[in-house]
Design a protein around this motif. Structure first.
Motif, PDB file in Angstrom:
ATOM      1  N   SER A 128     115.224  80.637  24.716  1.00  0.00           N
ATOM      2  CA  SER A 128     116.199  81.665  24.331  1.00  0.00           C
ATOM      3  C   SER A 128     117.290  81.100  23.431  1.00  0.00           C
ATOM      4  O   SER A 128     117.945  81.843  22.692  1.00  0.00           O
ATOM      5  N   ARG A 129     117.466  79.773  23.491  1.00  0.00           N
ATOM      6  CA  ARG A 129     118.440  79.090  22.629  1.00  0.00           C
ATOM      7  C   ARG A 129     117.778  78.600  21.338  1.00  0.00           C
ATOM      8  O   ARG A 129     118.343  77.790  20.615  1.00  0.00           O
ATOM      9  N   ASN A 130     116.563  79.076  21.087  1.00  0.00           N
ATOM     10  CA  ASN A 130     115.829  78.766  19.854  1.00  0.00           C
ATOM     11  C   ASN A 130     115.356  77.311  19.792  1.00  0.00           C
ATOM     12  O   ASN A 130     115.404  76.667  18.745  1.00  0.00           O
ATOM     13  N   TYR A 131     114.869  76.811  20.927  1.00  0.00           N
ATOM     14  CA  TYR A 131     114.253  75.488  20.976  1.00  0.00           C
ATOM     15  C   TYR A 131     112.738  75.633  21.063  1.00  0.00           C
ATOM     16  O   TYR A 131     112.227  76.444  21.839  1.00  0.00           O
ATOM     17  N   ASN A 132     112.032  74.839  20.264  1.00  0.00           N
ATOM     18  CA  ASN A 132     110.600  74.660  20.455  1.00  0.00           C
ATOM     19  C   ASN A 132     110.408  73.563  21.491  1.00  0.00           C
ATOM     20  O   ASN A 132     110.923  72.453  21.318  1.00  0.00           O
ATOM     21  N   VAL A 133     109.654  73.849  22.548  1.00  0.00           N
ATOM     22  CA  VAL A 133     109.550  72.923  23.681  1.00  0.00           C
ATOM     23  C   VAL A 133     108.104  72.500  23.880  1.00  0.00           C
ATOM     24  O   VAL A 133     107.180  73.323  23.783  1.00  0.00           O
ATOM     25  N   CYS A 134     107.909  71.222  24.182  1.00  0.00           N
ATOM     26  CA  CYS A 134     106.590  70.685  24.511  1.00  0.00           C
ATOM     27  C   CYS A 134     106.652  70.031  25.892  1.00  0.00           C
ATOM     28  O   CYS A 134     107.592  69.287  26.194  1.00  0.00           O
ATOM     29  N   GLY A 135     105.664  70.320  26.726  1.00  0.00           N
ATOM     30  CA  GLY A 135     105.546  69.625  28.000  1.00  0.00           C
ATOM     31  C   GLY A 135     104.831  68.301  27.793  1.00  0.00           C
ATOM     32  O   GLY A 135     103.748  68.256  27.195  1.00  0.00           O
ATOM     33  N   VAL A 136     105.434  67.218  28.253  1.00  0.00           N
ATOM     34  CA  VAL A 136     104.833  65.883  28.147  1.00  0.00           C
ATOM     35  C   VAL A 136     104.548  65.405  29.566  1.00  0.00           C
ATOM     36  O   VAL A 136     105.464  65.041  30.304  1.00  0.00           O
ATOM     37  N   TYR A 137     103.271  65.451  29.945  1.00  0.00           N
ATOM     38  CA  TYR A 137     102.864  65.149  31.321  1.00  0.00           C
ATOM     39  C   TYR A 137     102.342  63.712  31.374  1.00  0.00           C
ATOM     40  O   TYR A 137     101.363  63.368  30.720  1.00  0.00           O
ATOM     41  N   LEU A 138     103.004  62.871  32.175  1.00  0.00           N
ATOM     42  CA  LEU A 138     102.595  61.476  32.310  1.00  0.00           C
ATOM     43  C   LEU A 138     101.820  61.265  33.604  1.00  0.00           C
ATOM     44  O   LEU A 138     102.215  61.757  34.668  1.00  0.00           O
ATOM     45  N   LEU A 139     100.730  60.524  33.505  1.00  0.00           N
ATOM     46  CA  LEU A 139      99.928  60.153  34.664  1.00  0.00           C
ATOM     47  C   LEU A 139      99.641  58.662  34.583  1.00  0.00           C
ATOM     48  O   LEU A 139      99.231  58.164  33.521  1.00  0.00           O
ATOM     49  N   ASP A 140      99.870  57.958  35.673  1.00  0.00           N
ATOM     50  CA  ASP A 140      99.659  56.508  35.720  1.00  0.00           C
ATOM     51  C   ASP A 140      98.185  56.196  35.475  1.00  0.00           C
ATOM     52  O   ASP A 140      97.313  56.663  36.202  1.00  0.00           O
ATOM     53  N   SER A 141      97.899  55.405  34.441  1.00  0.00           N
ATOM     54  CA  SER A 141      96.508  55.072  34.115  1.00  0.00           C
ATOM     55  C   SER A 141      95.824  54.308  35.242  1.00  0.00           C
ATOM     56  O   SER A 141      94.595  54.371  35.379  1.00  0.00           O
ATOM     57  N   GLN A 142      96.595  53.600  36.058  1.00  0.00           N
ATOM     58  CA  GLN A 142      95.999  52.863  37.174  1.00  0.00           C
ATOM     59  C   GLN A 142      95.481  53.809  38.260  1.00  0.00           C
ATOM     60  O   GLN A 142      94.740  53.400  39.151  1.00  0.00           O
ATOM     61  N   PHE A 143      95.891  55.089  38.152  1.00  0.00           N
ATOM     62  CA  PHE A 143      95.394  56.112  39.063  1.00  0.00           C
ATOM     63  C   PHE A 143      93.959  56.505  38.719  1.00  0.00           C
ATOM     64  O   PHE A 143      93.206  56.951  39.572  1.00  0.00           O
ATOM     65  N   MET A 144      93.603  56.326  37.437  1.00  0.00           N
ATOM     66  CA  MET A 144      92.287  56.762  36.960  1.00  0.00           C
ATOM     67  C   MET A 144      91.222  55.707  37.229  1.00  0.00           C
ATOM     68  O   MET A 144      90.659  55.106  36.307  1.00  0.00           O
ATOM     69  N   THR A 145      90.922  55.477  38.485  1.00  0.00           N
ATOM     70  CA  THR A 145      89.965  54.437  38.832  1.00  0.00           C
ATOM     71  C   THR A 145      88.570  54.970  39.134  1.00  0.00           C
ATOM     72  O   THR A 145      87.615  54.210  39.156  1.00  0.00           O
ATOM     73  N   ASP A 146      88.449  56.262  39.390  1.00  0.00           N
ATOM     74  CA  ASP A 146      87.130  56.848  39.617  1.00  0.00           C
ATOM     75  C   ASP A 146      87.170  58.328  39.259  1.00  0.00           C
ATOM     76  O   ASP A 146      88.228  58.898  38.957  1.00  0.00           O
ATOM     77  N   VAL A 147      86.024  58.969  39.288  1.00  0.00           N
ATOM     78  CA  VAL A 147      85.907  60.336  38.806  1.00  0.00           C
ATOM     79  C   VAL A 147      86.684  61.332  39.659  1.00  0.00           C
ATOM     80  O   VAL A 147      87.223  62.315  39.140  1.00  0.00           O
ATOM     81  N   THR A 148      86.764  61.103  40.959  1.00  0.00           N
ATOM     82  CA  THR A 148      87.489  62.044  41.815  1.00  0.00           C
ATOM     83  C   THR A 148      88.971  62.048  41.478  1.00  0.00           C
ATOM     84  O   THR A 148      89.604  63.104  41.445  1.00  0.00           O
TER      85      THR A 148
END
Length: 267
Positions: A128-148
């Motif tokens: 409403s204040r005329n800002y373009n906003v982007c969501g930047v979602y961070l996930l720890d890469s060490q979490f990505m150890t398997d498919v689940t």
């Protein structure tokens, strides 16, 4: 028109470290950004804080005065922020020019960007204040150890995307701490059949249809993808920032804002 990043993700995913590295990178290239702390429990910062939610309310005061625990106290603080968007936040934003670039360092409580409307209303106020906003979602890469865990991370990110309804950039943080990057590569450009096979091996046969539906959601609709971020490499930070800038159309309507540097004295 202003520009803003909303930096979100689970606790410990490296949000504040990302903000600090982003600030140093922009300072080095002469680009102006302002980083705002939205975590009422934060104490130490490696970047200059443009303005701070603790000027409005702090977790320590809430816990002491209301007898709430850390999580309940933080939610109380964020709801108080929501109630003061038209007053406190509007007053703070008036200190910045129309084309400023703001980065909001958010708390790590996952309910804030999964189902509680606080950040959604915060985003709506920025728009409403005329800002373009982007969501930047961070996930720890060490979490990505398997498919689940990969599928779990995708669903958490997708939940935030649906809740906030923003252009979204998903980042795998802490790539500099990953010992075997080959394990991560399998999830940066995943083969759907490989994912489905791995998932079926790890889960009971009664989940076969659910597994297939989840993989199709990730693959066919390209709903979730991750960009690796290695803070040791300036090229990695530059690439991530370029992706975010594209999402919020930064630089399309105006020149990049350059900081003024004092000229060096001649010898």
């Amino acid at each position: 028109m202003g520009y803003a990043q909303l930096v979100i993700g689970p606790a410990g995913s490296g949000k504040s470290t990302y903000c600090s590295s982003l600030y140093r990178h922009c300072e080095a290239v002469g680009r102006s950004i302002h980083i705002i702390n939205l975590d009422p429990a934060a104490e130490n910062f490696d970047y200059p804080v443009a303005f701070d939610i603790r000027e409005l309310i702090s977790l320590e005061d809430v816990m002491e005065e209301l007898g709430l625990g850390p999580n309940g106290g933080l939610m109380y603080c964020m709801e108080h922020l929501e109630e003061n968007l038209d007053d406190w936040l509007t007053e703070e934003l008036e200190n910045y020019l129309d084309d400023e670039y703001l980065v909001f360092d958010c708390p790590g409580q996952i309910e804030l960007f999964s189902h509680v409307p606080v950040l959604r209303n915060f985003v709506d106020h920025l728009k409403s204040r005329n800002y373009n906003v982007c969501g930047v979602y961070l996930l720890d890469s060490q979490f990505m150890t398997d498919v689940t865990k990969f599928i779990s991370g995708c669903m958490a990110s997708l939940s935030a995307m649906v809740q906030l309804e923003l252009p979204h950039v998903n980042i795998l943080s802490k790539m500099d701490l990953v010992s075997n990057k080959k394990d991560i590569d399998d999830f940066l450009e995943p083969e759907p059949q490989f994912l489905l096979s791995e998932l079926n091996q790890r889960m009971g046969p009664q989940f076969a249809k659910l597994n297939k539906a989840l993989i199709e959601l990730v693959d066919e609709y390209s709903m979730v993808s991750f960009i690796p971020l290695d803070l040791r490499k300036e090229s990695s930070i530059k690439y991530v920032l370029a992706q975010i800038d594209t999402c919020i159309q930064f630089g399309e309507d105006a020149d990049v804002k350059i900081k003024d540097f004092d000229p060096e004295d001649d010898d």
